[in-house]
Design a protein around this motif. Structure first.
Motif, PDB file in Angstrom:
ATOM      1  N   UNK A  64     -36.947 -28.884  10.897  1.00  0.00           N
ATOM      2  CA  UNK A  64     -37.762 -29.316   9.704  1.00  0.00           C
ATOM      3  C   UNK A  64     -37.894 -30.755   8.860  1.00  0.00           C
ATOM      4  N   UNK A  65     -37.653 -31.745  10.322  1.00  0.00           N
ATOM      5  CA  UNK A  65     -37.195 -32.732  10.013  1.00  0.00           C
ATOM      6  C   UNK A  65     -36.540 -33.583   8.793  1.00  0.00           C
ATOM      7  N   UNK A  66     -36.178 -34.572   7.933  1.00  0.00           N
ATOM      8  CA  UNK A  66     -35.618 -34.959   7.617  1.00  0.00           C
ATOM      9  C   UNK A  66     -36.095 -34.261   5.746  1.00  0.00           C
ATOM     10  N   UNK A  69     -38.617 -36.749   3.282  1.00  0.00           N
ATOM     11  CA  UNK A  69     -38.982 -37.563   3.861  1.00  0.00           C
ATOM     12  C   UNK A  69     -40.269 -38.313   3.171  1.00  0.00           C
ATOM     13  N   UNK A  70     -41.445 -37.352   3.081  1.00  0.00           N
ATOM     14  CA  UNK A  70     -42.401 -37.787   2.599  1.00  0.00           C
ATOM     15  C   UNK A  70     -42.112 -38.859   1.418  1.00  0.00           C
ATOM     16  N   UNK A  71     -41.058 -39.499   0.698  1.00  0.00           N
ATOM     17  CA  UNK A  71     -40.522 -39.984  -0.369  1.00  0.00           C
ATOM     18  C   UNK A  71     -39.751 -40.802  -0.060  1.00  0.00           C
ATOM     19  N   UNK A  72     -39.566 -41.333   1.126  1.00  0.00           N
ATOM     20  CA  UNK A  72     -39.184 -42.645   1.192  1.00  0.00           C
ATOM     21  C   UNK A  72     -40.025 -43.805   1.920  1.00  0.00           C
ATOM     22  N   UNK A  73     -39.892 -44.448   1.371  1.00  0.00           N
ATOM     23  CA  UNK A  73     -40.768 -45.985   1.242  1.00  0.00           C
ATOM     24  C   UNK A  73     -40.281 -47.064   1.842  1.00  0.00           C
ATOM     25  N   UNK A  74     -39.602 -46.854   3.476  1.00  0.00           N
ATOM     26  CA  UNK A  74     -39.397 -47.383   4.453  1.00  0.00           C
ATOM     27  C   UNK A  74     -39.371 -47.081   5.892  1.00  0.00           C
TER      28      UNK A  74
END
Length: 74
Positions: A64-66, A69-74
């Motif tokens: 499913x992925x992290x 992840x869509x909210x990560x800014x790095x």
């Protein structure tokens, strides 16, 4: 002056100064069986005990992925 971030009061204002309480806490820490083992050995045992849960989490992330992840800014 060292202040608590949560209250803005000096950090020592809420500190417990009763020496018998701190001695009891230290005694509890020293009697733990896990504390008698070296840190590397405790970590190895923890990994063995939790290997199944770690594998399940790794499978989930692979599929499913992290999370968020869509909210990560790095």
């Amino acid at each position: 002056m060292n202040e608590s971030r949560a209250t803005g009061k000096p950090a020592s204002a809420g500190a417990n100064t009763d020496p018998t309480i701190s001695k009891r806490g230290k005694a509890r820490q020293k009697t733990s069986d896990d504390e008698a083992l070296p840190r590397a050995e405790r970590e190895g045992l923890w990994r063995i005990e939790n290997a199944e849960a770690i594998a399940e989490q790794n499978e989930y992330v692979a599929k499913h992925g992290l999370p968020f992840a869509k909210y990560r800014q790095f």
